[in-house]
Design an enzyme around this catalytic site. Sequence first.
Site, PDB file in Angstrom:
ATOM      1  N   CYS A 235      39.550  38.234  30.262  1.00 24.79           N
ATOM      2  CA  CYS A 235      40.743  38.886  29.742  1.00 24.79           C
ATOM      3  C   CYS A 235      40.324  40.126  28.976  1.00 24.79           C
ATOM      4  CB  CYS A 235      41.538  37.942  28.846  1.00 24.79           C
ATOM      5  SG  CYS A 235      43.010  38.726  28.196  1.00 24.79           S
TER       6      CYS A 235
ATOM      7  N   GLY B  41      43.253  44.565  31.126  1.00 24.47           N
ATOM      8  CA  GLY B  41      41.867  45.012  31.088  1.00 24.47           C
ATOM      9  C   GLY B  41      41.042  44.571  32.277  1.00 24.47           C
ATOM     10  N   SER B  42      41.127  43.296  32.647  1.00 20.82           N
ATOM     11  CA  SER B  42      40.375  42.838  33.821  1.00 20.82           C
ATOM     12  C   SER B  42      40.996  43.383  35.102  1.00 20.82           C
ATOM     13  CB  SER B  42      40.325  41.306  33.853  1.00 20.82           C
ATOM     14  OG  SER B  42      41.626  40.753  33.811  1.00 20.82           O
TER      15      SER B  42
END
Length: 390
Positions: free
Chosen positions: A143, A310-311
């Site tokens: 995450c 973000g990922s």
Amino acid sequence: PPAEPLSLRTRTSWVLECDQHGVAKLQKRIGETPQCLIHSSYMVVMDVKRLPPHEGPVLSVVDMHTGGEPLRIILSGYPEVVGDTVLAKRRFVKENLDHLRKVLMFEPRGHYDMYGALIVQSEISEADLGVLFMHNEGYSTMCGHAVIALGRFAVDYGLVKEPKSPETQVNIHCPCGLVKAFVEYSHGKTGGVRFHSVPAFAFATDVMVSVPGHGEVAVDVSYGGAFYAFVSAEKFGLDVRTSRTRDLVDAATAVTNAVKSQVKLHHPSSSDLAFLYGTILTDGKDGFSEEPTANVCVFADAQVDRSPTGSGVTARIALQYHKGLVQLGQSRTFQSGATGSTFTGTAVQETSCGEFRAVVVEVAGHAHYTGVSTFVQESDDNLKNGFLLK
């Protein structure tokens, strides 16, 4: 946060004061004896350190958000998490402590789109902390918005013993591997955070899947610590910035279900990583540009990410790099279609992951604190274990 955030060293009381017109205000008082205002009609003194009636564990948390996406960091109240590795600990909490995830993520203490992080011991010597991520469905493997928040948290709460200016490195062991975060630090204050991902790679491109109600749809699948399907929202007649969230969720969920049933995923490192986390609908602007490109991520059980993810940014940069649309060192700005918040993403190093050509991606953003809470349960509360409205 205070220098010693996990304990209250001085007595804090609140005085509820009403004037002659019945207008009430809470006034904070520090010290052994609350002070009184001369013109108040009456007052009630409350000791904020006192817990309400409860049974079972007392769960303490710090709440943050990154680009609008919440992160509830669990400070205390969990039993020991058993396992020789972070991935083993992830399996342990799924099998033995999932009731506590529901207590903290679900209503009435959380909500359908709440996200959490449980700090655990890492088996890697260079890690400053290990972490398990949780959401409305279970536990993820990576995450990015949480890593950005945890970077600040680790420095502010003393998990890094000697912060350095202008940046402090924080090594965070996620279930997908070691992620290196770099936290802006100046005059005792933390700021923006960037992190370097685990090796990210395009798993498959232009895969045709049958999506009920939409026919055959071409999707890309890419990995950025978790696997995502990518497809332009335009293929469903939608716009990630202006369409109703419900319509975006329905389209993304249909794609997720189709890919899960029709595409077999694998990861070179562990079978624990080989699952589709969600679908990211994009604005279709994948070619390099100085202008932001927008997307909306729908993950887990139709949970909507308020941040650019973000990922997901990591996986999308890996996909664009694979297609030759971005080069090493070229930064792109990614915007959340939900809130307008932004991250930047840059492919910084070519590497490999098993048979896949991969890249390390740098993602940067800002996280902010929103509060500190202590949660309890009462035995006669029929809803104490949490619930969700769908």
